[in-house]
Design a protein around this motif. Structure first.
Motif, short mmCIF file in Angstrom:
data_model
loop_
_atom_site.label_atom_id
_atom_site.label_comp_id
_atom_site.label_asym_id
_atom_site.label_seq_id
_atom_site.Cartn_x
_atom_site.Cartn_y
_atom_site.Cartn_z
N ASN A 1 0.79 -1.03 -0.27
CA ASN A 1 -0.33 0.05 -0.27
C ASN A 1 1.02 1.26 0.47
O ASN A 1 2.10 1.42 0.85
CB ASN A 1 -0.58 0.30 1.25
N ALA A 2 0.45 1.84 -1.08
CA ALA A 2 1.60 3.50 -1.47
C ALA A 2 1.10 4.55 -0.12
O ALA A 2 2.04 4.72 0.88
CB ALA A 2 1.28 4.02 -2.74
N SER A 3 -0.08 4.39 0.33
CA SER A 3 -0.22 5.06 1.75
C SER A 3 1.02 5.00 2.53
O SER A 3 1.22 5.40 3.65
CB SER A 3 -1.30 5.60 2.44
N ALA A 4 0.38 3.73 3.07
CA ALA A 4 1.35 3.02 4.58
C ALA A 4 3.07 3.19 4.12
O ALA A 4 3.55 4.07 4.95
CB ALA A 4 0.83 1.37 4.89
N ARG A 5 3.46 3.03 3.02
CA ARG A 5 4.36 3.33 2.67
C ARG A 5 5.25 4.33 3.30
O ARG A 5 6.24 4.63 3.69
CB ARG A 5 5.04 2.53 1.70
N GLY B 1 8.56 8.35 4.99
CA GLY B 1 8.80 9.72 4.65
C GLY B 1 8.32 9.90 2.61
O GLY B 1 8.61 11.37 2.97
N ARG B 2 8.71 9.13 2.46
CA ARG B 2 9.03 9.73 0.56
C ARG B 2 7.35 8.71 -0.05
O ARG B 2 6.82 8.21 -0.21
CB ARG B 2 9.92 8.93 0.39
N THR B 3 6.43 9.53 -0.44
CA THR B 3 5.30 9.25 -1.38
C THR B 3 5.97 9.49 -2.62
O THR B 3 5.44 8.27 -3.45
CB THR B 3 4.12 10.74 -1.79
N SER B 4 7.67 8.81 -3.21
CA SER B 4 7.39 8.99 -4.85
C SER B 4 6.60 8.96 -5.76
O SER B 4 5.87 8.85 -6.41
CB SER B 4 6.89 7.36 -4.42
N GLU C 1 0.18 19.19 2.98
CA GLU C 1 -0.49 18.02 3.34
C GLU C 1 1.15 16.67 2.94
O GLU C 1 0.52 15.64 3.06
CB GLU C 1 -1.25 17.77 2.68
N ARG C 2 1.92 16.69 2.39
CA ARG C 2 3.08 16.12 1.64
C ARG C 2 2.67 15.39 1.25
O ARG C 2 2.80 14.03 1.33
CB ARG C 2 3.18 15.29 3.37
N ARG C 3 1.75 15.74 -0.02
CA ARG C 3 1.53 14.40 -0.82
C ARG C 3 2.88 14.50 -2.13
O ARG C 3 2.39 13.52 -3.01
CB ARG C 3 0.44 15.21 -1.97
N VAL C 4 3.56 15.60 -1.73
CA VAL C 4 4.40 15.02 -3.60
C VAL C 4 5.89 15.26 -2.80
O VAL C 4 5.96 16.07 -1.34
CB VAL C 4 4.26 16.28 -4.26
N ASP C 5 7.20 14.73 -3.30
CA ASP C 5 8.42 14.27 -3.16
C ASP C 5 9.10 15.66 -3.05
O ASP C 5 10.31 16.78 -2.64
CB ASP C 5 9.06 13.19 -3.05
N GLY C 6 8.60 16.44 -4.06
CA GLY C 6 8.83 17.40 -4.86
C GLY C 6 8.58 18.19 -5.93
O GLY C 6 6.72 17.72 -6.15
N ALA C 7 8.54 19.64 -6.17
CA ALA C 7 7.92 19.84 -7.20
C ALA C 7 8.35 20.67 -8.38
O ALA C 7 9.57 20.78 -8.54
CB ALA C 7 6.90 20.88 -6.62
N ILE C 8 7.91 20.57 -9.60
CA ILE C 8 8.22 21.20 -10.75
C ILE C 8 7.35 22.39 -11.57
O ILE C 8 5.95 22.11 -11.09
CB ILE C 8 9.03 19.98 -12.24
#
Lengths: 338, 338
Positions: B47-51, B56-59, B113-120
């Motif tokens: 599960n991606a959310s659990a991971r 701490g990384r959403t990929s 909300e920490r949905r992403v690790d980084g942004a473009i």
DNA sequence: TGGCAGTATCGAACCGGTTCGAAAAAGGAG
DNA sequence: CTCCTTTTTCGAACCGGTTCGATACTGCCA
């Protein structure tokens, strides 16, 4: 910066903070205000992953791309834009899935890893394993496009058959007798792309009804292919006086081919088809065409998906759109060989 | 269908399953195989959310859209497509953020909300609060575009100044003396859009160097505006013999305006500018232009972002691109009033 | 056969939220 | 002032992974 920290500073328990935020249980006025003050002060926002883990909803929908490869057309852009915008209105984010080379992998990523609550599928094929797969899983999804057996499914479709038929009738009414059809690329036709097949069906059927002499062509999604395709058309049947196209990316090339062959649009040659309105207005003379209501389709797809997510038991719904032909300036009466 | 279930069926503990999957600690061959068999059998995917919550990384990377409103141009599509593709190669998903009406809200969503690790970030403005904000937060991001003070930032930019200068010199070399500049819409210029400003600067500077008589215009992002703009140009200065444009969406309209004014391209009027190659090839005659390497820019932006994510301490890097002008068929020597 | 290194596996804590049952506090009636 | 209801708040368990410290097992040498 987590809920425990907020609770500590506000002097309450974590659950109270949670309830104050969600409103799922009453919280007294002054504790709510106390909590709110701390939240504002620290700029706290609940962690999306934690929330998703706890309540099983990610507030994200997946937008699944075709196995079409590296080529995106303008229509797809309009879909993407309107889907993102409509989703934002419902407080959903949109996750793009390429499903490029091996579509299975990213599909697994989206569904298997539970990254999204639901999905919108683009570029549907008549026999589409993605649609079947999702239906078998009962996974909430909406297709932009319609498979060969759309009954009982959730989708937003465009009636390509009817639209192309209307184009053919339009040309026939103007007196054209020899007409060509410029389809999407051959690879997509072979892969079973819905628009390519239904459009072709409509063309064949209407042409037969009107007794037209026709030829059909596949054409790459770019201007150079369009130009080459038009050369082929005039080479195969120089007396051709009109064409119907589904291929908006080739449109500029088709026009160029006509210009180089010395055929004036619409005096010597009529062009029509099914393309996004924006493209129809880009060429000169502007294209008489059925404008693909991409924005509306994207919006409706999101509406349907959200409805499905909110009411898991709801019975399937769909929209089949058939916008009228916009009369612009690229078609005119046939003469000469008619 | 969770890790505990796998562990139970394989007769091992949850941690052993985790280690077998991640490889972060050695696991004996036969237990690994036993686990793998169960996983394959059940089609388990973590599960991606659990991971994401645990490590701490959403990929996931966020692709932040402009406050441009409802209009997307073809260039943006190319960016999106190449970003999605490049990100997939690194095993990242792409989350689209409209940042439409109130950009703050979706910005907060992505980061807070920490949905992403980084942004473009796309559609950069010279003074861009989004860039400043992210820099202040130290949040990993890469801009597609370059602010007024790009030092110490991560970005992939296009040298609009140099490109437009090259266009002007190209026209001047051909003998054109009265030249117009067709910019992006006025709203975007006023908002401080980088391309609009730097392009205008380059135009003004090169025109002054070459002693040209010039006028500059803003033009809406659609064909109708392009046509209207061209009418204005010829009305203001009928002796104009060339133009440089940044506005690919208006291109078709500009051509139409020229045709209707009886000016043949390139005999009577030369057109050039900075647009995506796909658009340059769509018009007839094909546009001599600096082709925006949108695909490369998207790819490089992802490369930089991934590098930044993998090496949090890395020092800022950037790419400033300045592709050469592709000579096609829309420019030619000036004559008559020269 | 005991001691020891090294490997394989396990249990428990943790990530940051949500939610349920119960306890505490407040208010009203007798 | 007690008893009972209603409102408000709390503690603990849970979602599904990861990771650390510790235990169990293995083989080897003395």
């Amino acid at each position: 910066m987590n809920i425990g920290e907020i609770a500590r500073r506000a002097g309450v328990s974590r659950s109270t903070v949670s309830y104050a935020l969600s409103g799922k249980r009453p919280v007294s006025d002054d504790t709510r205000q106390k909590i709110q003050r701390v939240i504002d002060e620290l700029g706290y926002r609940p962690n999306a992953s934690a929330r998703a883990l706890a309540n099983g909803r990610t507030s994200t929908i997946g937008l699944v791309f075709p196995p079409a490869g590296n080529h995106y057309t303008g229509m797809q852009l309009d879909f993407i834009g309107s889907v993102v915008e409509a989703a934002a209105a419902y407080d959903y984010d949109v996750l793009l899935s390429p499903s490029g080379v091996d579509s299975d992998r990213s599909f697994q990523r989206l569904l298997g890893e539970r990254r999204v609550d639901g999905a919108i599928l683009m570029e549907i094929r008549l026999e589409d394993d993605r649609v079947d797969h999702l239906a078998a899983l009962g996974f909430p999804s909406v297709a932009i496009g319609r498979t060969a057996h759309p009954e009982g499914g959730w989708w937003v479709g465009l009636d390509h058959t009817a639209l192309v038929e209307a184009c053919v009738h339009h040309l026939a009414d103007l007196g054209h007798r020899r007409v060509a059809f410029v389809n999407r690329p051959e690879g997509l036709l072979r892969a079973g792309y819905e628009s390519a097949h239904r459009g072709l069906d409509g063309f064949t059927k209407a042409a037969a009804e009107r007794g037209l002499a026709v030829r059909t062509y596949c054409c790459g999604d770019d201007a150079a292919s369009g130009q080459a395709c038009l050369e082929r058309i005039l080479h195969d049947e120089p007396a051709t006086t009109g064409l119907v196209t589904l291929n908006e990316a080739a449109l500029g090339g088709l026009y160029r081919g006509l210009a180089e062959a010395g055929r004036h649009v619409p005096r010597d040659f009529s062009v029509t088809g099914v393309v996004a309105g924006r493209w129809a207005e880009t060429v000169t003379p502007q294209l008489t065409a059925a404008d693909v209501p991409a924005e509306e389709m994207g919006r409706r797809a999101v509406d349907l998906l959200v409805e499905r997510l909110d009411h898991p038991g709801a019975s399937p719904r769909h929209h089949l759109l058939a916008p009228p032909i916009s009369l612009r300036a690229s078609t005119g009466p046939a003469h000469g060989t008619s």
